[in-house]
Design an enzyme around this catalytic site. Structure first.
Site, PDB file in Angstrom:
ATOM      1  N   SER A  13      45.386  43.351  31.549  1.00 49.50           N
ATOM      2  CA  SER A  13      46.123  43.021  30.600  1.00 49.50           C
ATOM      3  C   SER A  13      46.256  41.868  30.301  1.00 49.50           C
ATOM      4  CB  SER A  13      47.720  43.419  30.822  1.00 49.50           C
ATOM      5  OG  SER A  13      48.172  42.123  31.208  1.00 49.50           O
ATOM      6  N   ASN A  14      45.960  40.941  31.282  1.00 49.02           N
ATOM      7  CA  ASN A  14      45.495  39.412  30.386  1.00 49.02           C
ATOM      8  C   ASN A  14      44.581  39.507  30.472  1.00 49.02           C
ATOM      9  OD1 ASN A  14      48.176  37.433  31.121  1.00 49.02           O
ATOM     10  ND2 ASN A  14      48.782  38.497  33.292  1.00 49.02           N
ATOM     11  N   ARG A  88      43.640  38.373  45.508  1.00 51.12           N
ATOM     12  CA  ARG A  88      43.318  37.769  46.870  1.00 51.12           C
ATOM     13  C   ARG A  88      43.296  36.336  47.459  1.00 51.12           C
ATOM     14  NH1 ARG A  88      41.331  40.763  50.480  1.00 51.12           N
ATOM     15  NH2 ARG A  88      40.088  39.188  51.163  1.00 51.12           N
ATOM     16  N   ILE A  89      43.539  36.003  48.028  1.00 46.38           N
ATOM     17  CA  ILE A  89      44.314  33.895  48.299  1.00 46.38           C
ATOM     18  C   ILE A  89      42.182  34.028  48.569  1.00 46.38           C
ATOM     19  CG2 ILE A  89      44.655  31.914  50.021  1.00 46.38           C
ATOM     20  CD1 ILE A  89      46.747  33.961  50.412  1.00 46.38           C
ATOM     21  N   ASN A 104      44.969  29.754  37.128  1.00 44.97           N
ATOM     22  CA  ASN A 104      45.585  31.678  37.797  1.00 44.97           C
ATOM     23  C   ASN A 104      47.068  31.243  36.353  1.00 44.97           C
ATOM     24  OD1 ASN A 104      46.515  33.092  39.031  1.00 44.97           O
ATOM     25  ND2 ASN A 104      48.397  32.136  40.359  1.00 44.97           N
ATOM     26  N   HIS A 106      50.824  33.037  37.121  1.00 49.13           N
ATOM     27  CA  HIS A 106      51.855  33.525  37.555  1.00 49.13           C
ATOM     28  C   HIS A 106      53.082  34.144  37.062  1.00 49.13           C
ATOM     29  CE1 HIS A 106      53.477  33.873  41.529  1.00 49.13           C
ATOM     30  NE2 HIS A 106      53.725  33.127  41.545  1.00 49.13           N
ATOM     31  N   SER A 133      53.488  30.632  34.195  1.00 49.44           N
ATOM     32  CA  SER A 133      52.909  29.288  34.524  1.00 49.44           C
ATOM     33  C   SER A 133      51.864  29.953  33.823  1.00 49.44           C
ATOM     34  CB  SER A 133      53.696  28.380  35.837  1.00 49.44           C
ATOM     35  OG  SER A 133      55.030  28.859  35.460  1.00 49.44           O
ATOM     36  N   ASP A 142      50.078  29.053  44.930  1.00 49.36           N
ATOM     37  CA  ASP A 142      50.611  28.249  43.491  1.00 49.36           C
ATOM     38  C   ASP A 142      51.440  27.548  43.680  1.00 49.36           C
ATOM     39  OD1 ASP A 142      50.461  31.660  42.765  1.00 49.36           O
ATOM     40  OD2 ASP A 142      51.908  32.465  44.162  1.00 49.36           O
TER      41      ASP A 142
HETATM   42  C1  GAR Z   1      50.289  39.543  35.806  1.00 50.65           C
HETATM   43  O1  GAR Z   1      51.749  39.427  35.295  1.00 50.65           O
HETATM   44  C2  GAR Z   1      49.884  37.420  36.449  1.00 50.65           C
HETATM   45  O2  GAR Z   1      51.122  36.730  36.150  1.00 50.65           O
HETATM   46  C3  GAR Z   1      50.934  38.412  38.377  1.00 50.65           C
HETATM   47  O3  GAR Z   1      49.941  39.806  38.083  1.00 50.65           O
HETATM   48  C4  GAR Z   1      49.958  40.750  36.711  1.00 50.65           C
HETATM   49  C5  GAR Z   1      48.398  40.805  36.550  1.00 50.65           C
HETATM   50  O4  GAR Z   1      48.668  41.328  35.525  1.00 50.65           O
HETATM   51  N1  GAR Z   1      49.573  37.807  38.903  1.00 50.65           N
HETATM   52  C6  GAR Z   1      50.285  37.102  39.808  1.00 50.65           C
HETATM   53  O5  GAR Z   1      51.311  37.322  41.001  1.00 50.65           O
HETATM   54  C7  GAR Z   1      49.417  36.354  41.002  1.00 50.65           C
HETATM   55  N2  GAR Z   1      50.030  35.805  41.740  1.00 50.65           N
HETATM   56  P1  GAR Z   1      47.406  41.999  34.480  1.00 50.65           P
HETATM   57  O6  GAR Z   1      46.290  42.673  35.402  1.00 50.65           O
HETATM   58  O7  GAR Z   1      47.627  43.327  33.949  1.00 50.65           O
HETATM   59  O8  GAR Z   1      47.175  40.925  33.824  1.00 50.65           O
END
Ligand code: GAR
Length: 197
Positions: A13-14, A88-89, A104, A106, A133, A142
C-alpha cells in the site's frame, strides 16, 4: 528526476501511495522487486506500467540474495532504493553500498519500537501516541537517522488492526513527502545525520 527502485514483500500500500504521488514529483519509480512472488504489491506496480521482478530469498545466503538485488537495481539504473514493507534484513555490505540512497518506512515513532509486532507492543505499553517514520537505512536495524515523522493518537479501545490502519493512513502521506525531499536533494545523510537544506 531520480530513478527509484522499490522493494516490497507484501500488499504494497505504501508503494501504491508512492506511485499515486509521482505525477509532478521529482522521482519516477522504474522497478519494483519482491522477494515473494505472490506479493500483491506487484500487481499494483504492473497496473501502473512499472517493471517488476521477483527475487526469491529462500535457499540463498543473505549475501547471495543481496548481491542479486544489488545487481538488478544497478542494471536498471536505480538511483534511490525505497523499502516499503520489505521484510528482510539487508546485509551490511548492501546497506553501505547504497548509503544515503536507501530509505525505509517504519510504523512507529523511531527510535521507539524498532523491529516487528510494533502495534501490539505500543498498545501493551499503554502509549497514547504512535506514528510512522521514514529514515535512512544504516546497518543497525531501524536505527538510521529520521527524515520525516508523523504521529497519530492511540485510543484505549485500539486493537493492533485499528491502530495499524490509522498509522498506515499517515504513512501514505509521509513516504511520498520524504521521498520528494530526498529526490530534490533537500535532505542528505552526512556523518550519520539527516541534514536538511
Ligand atoms: C507498513 O506499515 C510499513 O510501515 C511496515 O510494513 C507495512 C507494509 O505495508 N514496515 C515495517 O514494519 C518495516 N519494519 P504495505 O505493504 O501495505 O506498504
Amino acid at each position: 528526476m531520480k530513478k527509484i527502485g522499490v522493494l516490497i514483500s507484501g500488499r504494497g500500500s505504501n508503494l501504491g501511495a508512492l506511485i499515486e504521488a509521482q505525477a509532478g514529483a521529482p522521482y519516477k519509480i522504474i522497478l519494483v522487486i519482491s522477494n515473494h512472488e505472490d506479493a500483491s504489491g506487484l500487481l499494483r506496480a504492473q497496473a501502473a506500467g512499472i517493471a517488476t521482478l521477483v527475487i526469491p530469498h529462500k535457499g540463498k545466503s543473505r549475501e547471495t540474495f543481496d548481491a542479486e538485488l544489488d545487481a538488478a537495481l544497478k542494471n536498471a539504473g536505480v538511483e534511490i532504493v525505497c523499502l516499503a514493507g520489505f521484510m528482510r534484513i539487508l546485509s551490511d555490505g548492501f546497506v553501505r553500498g547504497w548509503e544515503g540512497r536507501l530509505v525505509n518506512i517504519h510504523p512507529s515513532l523511531l527510535p521507539a519500537y524498532k523491529g516487528t509486532q510494533v502495534h501490539e507492543r505500543v498498545i501493551a505499553a499503554g502509549e497514547t501516541t504512535s506514528g510512522a517514520s521514514v529514515h535512512f537505512v544504516v546497518p543497525e536495524l531501524d536505527a538510521g537517522p529520521v527524515i520525516a515523522q508523523a504521529s497519530v493518537p492511540v485510543h484505549p479501545t485500539d486493537t493492533p488492526e485499528t491502530l495499524s490502519a490509522r498509522v498506515l493512513e499517515v504513512e501514505h502521506k509521509l513516504y511520498p513527502a520524504a521521498l520528494r525531499l530526498l529526490a530534490d536533494g533537500k535532505v542528505k545523510l552526512e556523518k550519520g545525520l539527516s541534514v536538511f537544506s
